[in-house]
Design a protein around this motif. Sequence first.
Motif, PDB file in Angstrom:
ATOM      1  N   THR A 290      19.663  -9.366   8.208  1.00  0.00           N
ATOM      2  CA  THR A 290      20.732 -10.248   7.732  1.00  0.00           C
ATOM      3  C   THR A 290      21.513  -9.696   6.550  1.00  0.00           C
ATOM      4  N   LYS A 291      21.031  -8.597   5.966  1.00  0.00           N
ATOM      5  CA  LYS A 291      21.628  -7.995   4.763  1.00  0.00           C
ATOM      6  C   LYS A 291      21.481  -8.894   3.535  1.00  0.00           C
ATOM      7  N   ASN A 292      20.657  -9.943   3.635  1.00  0.00           N
ATOM      8  CA  ASN A 292      20.444 -10.841   2.496  1.00  0.00           C
ATOM      9  C   ASN A 292      19.457 -10.231   1.510  1.00  0.00           C
ATOM     10  N   THR A 293      19.799 -10.254   0.222  1.00  0.00           N
ATOM     11  CA  THR A 293      18.899  -9.763  -0.820  1.00  0.00           C
ATOM     12  C   THR A 293      17.862 -10.838  -1.135  1.00  0.00           C
ATOM     13  N   PHE A 294      16.626 -10.420  -1.371  1.00  0.00           N
ATOM     14  CA  PHE A 294      15.598 -11.382  -1.766  1.00  0.00           C
ATOM     15  C   PHE A 294      14.620 -10.719  -2.737  1.00  0.00           C
ATOM     16  N   LYS A 295      13.982 -11.554  -3.556  1.00  0.00           N
ATOM     17  CA  LYS A 295      12.962 -11.112  -4.506  1.00  0.00           C
ATOM     18  C   LYS A 295      11.753 -12.021  -4.369  1.00  0.00           C
ATOM     19  N   LEU A 296      10.566 -11.451  -4.576  1.00  0.00           N
ATOM     20  CA  LEU A 296       9.356 -12.276  -4.573  1.00  0.00           C
ATOM     21  C   LEU A 296       8.250 -11.565  -5.338  1.00  0.00           C
ATOM     22  N   PRO A 297       7.389 -12.335  -6.007  1.00  0.00           N
ATOM     23  CA  PRO A 297       6.300 -11.725  -6.772  1.00  0.00           C
ATOM     24  C   PRO A 297       5.216 -11.180  -5.849  1.00  0.00           C
ATOM     25  N   LEU A 298       4.568 -10.103  -6.266  1.00  0.00           N
ATOM     26  CA  LEU A 298       3.459  -9.536  -5.491  1.00  0.00           C
ATOM     27  C   LEU A 298       2.179 -10.258  -5.896  1.00  0.00           C
ATOM     28  N   ILE A 299       1.681 -11.095  -5.001  1.00  0.00           N
ATOM     29  CA  ILE A 299       0.508 -11.913  -5.296  1.00  0.00           C
ATOM     30  C   ILE A 299      -0.692 -11.429  -4.501  1.00  0.00           C
ATOM     31  N   GLY A 300      -1.860 -11.948  -4.853  1.00  0.00           N
ATOM     32  CA  GLY A 300      -3.090 -11.648  -4.117  1.00  0.00           C
ATOM     33  C   GLY A 300      -3.367 -10.160  -4.016  1.00  0.00           C
ATOM     34  N   PRO A 301      -3.647  -9.685  -2.789  1.00  0.00           N
ATOM     35  CA  PRO A 301      -4.027  -8.274  -2.594  1.00  0.00           C
ATOM     36  C   PRO A 301      -2.848  -7.316  -2.480  1.00  0.00           C
ATOM     37  N   THR A 302      -1.619  -7.789  -2.659  1.00  0.00           N
ATOM     38  CA  THR A 302      -0.449  -6.955  -2.362  1.00  0.00           C
ATOM     39  C   THR A 302      -0.299  -5.749  -3.289  1.00  0.00           C
ATOM     40  N   MET A 303      -0.390  -5.979  -4.611  1.00  0.00           N
ATOM     41  CA  MET A 303      -0.215  -4.853  -5.537  1.00  0.00           C
ATOM     42  C   MET A 303      -1.358  -3.845  -5.428  1.00  0.00           C
ATOM     43  N   PRO A 304      -2.627  -4.310  -5.292  1.00  0.00           N
ATOM     44  CA  PRO A 304      -3.714  -3.339  -5.049  1.00  0.00           C
ATOM     45  C   PRO A 304      -3.470  -2.490  -3.794  1.00  0.00           C
ATOM     46  N   LEU A 305      -2.870  -3.079  -2.746  1.00  0.00           N
ATOM     47  CA  LEU A 305      -2.568  -2.323  -1.530  1.00  0.00           C
ATOM     48  C   LEU A 305      -1.507  -1.255  -1.800  1.00  0.00           C
ATOM     49  N   VAL A 306      -0.505  -1.604  -2.599  1.00  0.00           N
ATOM     50  CA  VAL A 306       0.535  -0.631  -2.944  1.00  0.00           C
ATOM     51  C   VAL A 306      -0.084   0.560  -3.674  1.00  0.00           C
ATOM     52  N   LYS A 307      -0.940   0.262  -4.654  1.00  0.00           N
ATOM     53  CA  LYS A 307      -1.579   1.325  -5.431  1.00  0.00           C
ATOM     54  C   LYS A 307      -2.523   2.156  -4.564  1.00  0.00           C
ATOM     55  N   GLN A 308      -3.162   1.497  -3.612  1.00  0.00           N
ATOM     56  CA  GLN A 308      -4.116   2.180  -2.727  1.00  0.00           C
ATOM     57  C   GLN A 308      -3.436   3.296  -1.929  1.00  0.00           C
ATOM     58  N   TYR A 309      -2.153   3.104  -1.605  1.00  0.00           N
ATOM     59  CA  TYR A 309      -1.444   4.086  -0.767  1.00  0.00           C
ATOM     60  C   TYR A 309      -0.531   5.011  -1.564  1.00  0.00           C
ATOM     61  N   GLN A 310      -0.617   4.976  -2.879  1.00  0.00           N
ATOM     62  CA  GLN A 310       0.257   5.811  -3.715  1.00  0.00           C
ATOM     63  C   GLN A 310       0.124   7.303  -3.412  1.00  0.00           C
ATOM     64  N   ASN A 311      -1.089   7.764  -3.161  1.00  0.00           N
ATOM     65  CA  ASN A 311      -1.324   9.194  -2.916  1.00  0.00           C
ATOM     66  C   ASN A 311      -1.801   9.466  -1.488  1.00  0.00           C
ATOM     67  N   HIS A 312      -1.491   8.550  -0.590  1.00  0.00           N
ATOM     68  CA  HIS A 312      -1.947   8.711   0.797  1.00  0.00           C
ATOM     69  C   HIS A 312      -1.193   9.864   1.457  1.00  0.00           C
ATOM     70  N   PRO A 313      -1.876  10.746   2.195  1.00  0.00           N
ATOM     71  CA  PRO A 313      -1.231  11.925   2.806  1.00  0.00           C
ATOM     72  C   PRO A 313      -0.164  11.572   3.849  1.00  0.00           C
ATOM     73  N   LYS A 314      -0.253  10.380   4.456  1.00  0.00           N
ATOM     74  CA  LYS A 314       0.725   9.993   5.481  1.00  0.00           C
ATOM     75  C   LYS A 314       1.922   9.253   4.898  1.00  0.00           C
ATOM     76  N   ARG A 315       1.916   9.086   3.591  1.00  0.00           N
ATOM     77  CA  ARG A 315       3.044   8.428   2.922  1.00  0.00           C
ATOM     78  C   ARG A 315       4.108   9.482   2.631  1.00  0.00           C
ATOM     79  N   LYS A 316       5.296   9.309   3.180  1.00  0.00           N
ATOM     80  CA  LYS A 316       6.325  10.342   3.051  1.00  0.00           C
ATOM     81  C   LYS A 316       7.639   9.774   2.497  1.00  0.00           C
TER      82      LYS A 316
END
Length: 427
Positions: A290-316
């Motif tokens: 829709t091209k609509n901009t949105f913002k939302l807080p990272l709650i629960g397990p979301t931020m730990p998941l982001v950090k978990q994949y910071q150095n993942h070899p398949k992340r390009k």
Amino acid sequence: MRTRSTFSISFWISTARRDDNTAKIYARITLDSRRANLSLKYTIPVDMWDSKASKVLGRTKESQEINRYLKEVESELFQCYRELRSQTPHITPQMVKAKYFGEDESQMTLMALFEYHNTHGAHLLSKATISHYKTTQKYLLRYIKKHYRSEDYKLCLLDHRFIVGFETFLRKLHPVHYHGKLSNNGAMKHIQRLRKMTTMAVNNDWIERNPFQKFKVRMEKKEREFLTLKELQDIQEYRTKIERLRIVKDLFIFSCYTGIAYCDIMNLTDNNIVIGIDGKYWISTKRLKTKNTFKLPLIGPTMPLVKQYQNHPKRKGGNLFPKISNQKLNSYLKEVADACGINKNLTFHMARHTFATTVTLLNGVPIETVSKMLGHSNLGTTQIYARVLDEKISEEMSGLEARFEDGFLGSNPNFGFESYEKKVSKS
């Protein structure tokens, strides 16, 4: 067996938009009960026309000239029909008319329409939507090859019968990535895309009539599946040594707690992580659809998941997560569902439904806020995802019941009923 066509030419006059007692002469092409009219170059007094013989009355030089011209037109139209008949068994009156005037209408085909649509409509559609249109186009060509034994199809041949045949073809189709036949709504989505492309052809004057005039798209209203809190917890606690299933599970959980769709998650980068108004990590991005901009807080397990994949070899390329096709993702989710004992058709889009129901609405988040976080353009779209759950109804009605028990009705136990009885007695 080759069917026999009925073809005829007739002449008639029209007094439309004329008040001087004159009329224009027209030729009518009729082929298998379908018609096309063409205006001829002569205008005559109304009383000179013989409607039974379809010719001009009298033996004047002018009358004889017009009648000779009508015979020439008739002969040329018949010749156009014969030439078209030798080229293809599928002919329309419009094709005969176009050939008579030396136009190329009969050459405009579905494949040419596909190319035009994909070229000139691409800037209005997302990459995923264009992909859906190409799938529809692929199915149309398969339908044409199977039922018309042709590699392409002329636009002027499109009619109600063609659309009904395509619908029947879709309902019997077994797509590779499905576990059965197309659903009613799946088939109707392809029909809708054909209708949009056909409307483009009508707007460009490539066909005279819209073949969808008498066809109704019938969508079935379906309850959207989502995960209960227990099912969501079961997937969160699921552990496996198979890396592809771990990645799929983590992507799914991330979507359950953010409501972000598959295509948008695949496009998330480090730049989409921002510090919100509360000083905590937020996602700030734009919906591809829709091209609509949105913002939302990272709650629960979301931020730990982001950090978990910071150095993942398949992340390009700065992406937050490894990229995986939607088809494979949904296929692997079936394995996750089986391992967790979940008897639902687990798809990645179900995470979005789960966010709208189990994670947000069930926990008291207003639907307006949910709509904003989902990046919807209007509240009506959100209501499709976010239903009122039985647990929520029970919780709110229990609260109302407690208010009654705590004296909400006041000292009069007949409050409400008494006033009702008075109204009844007066009547």
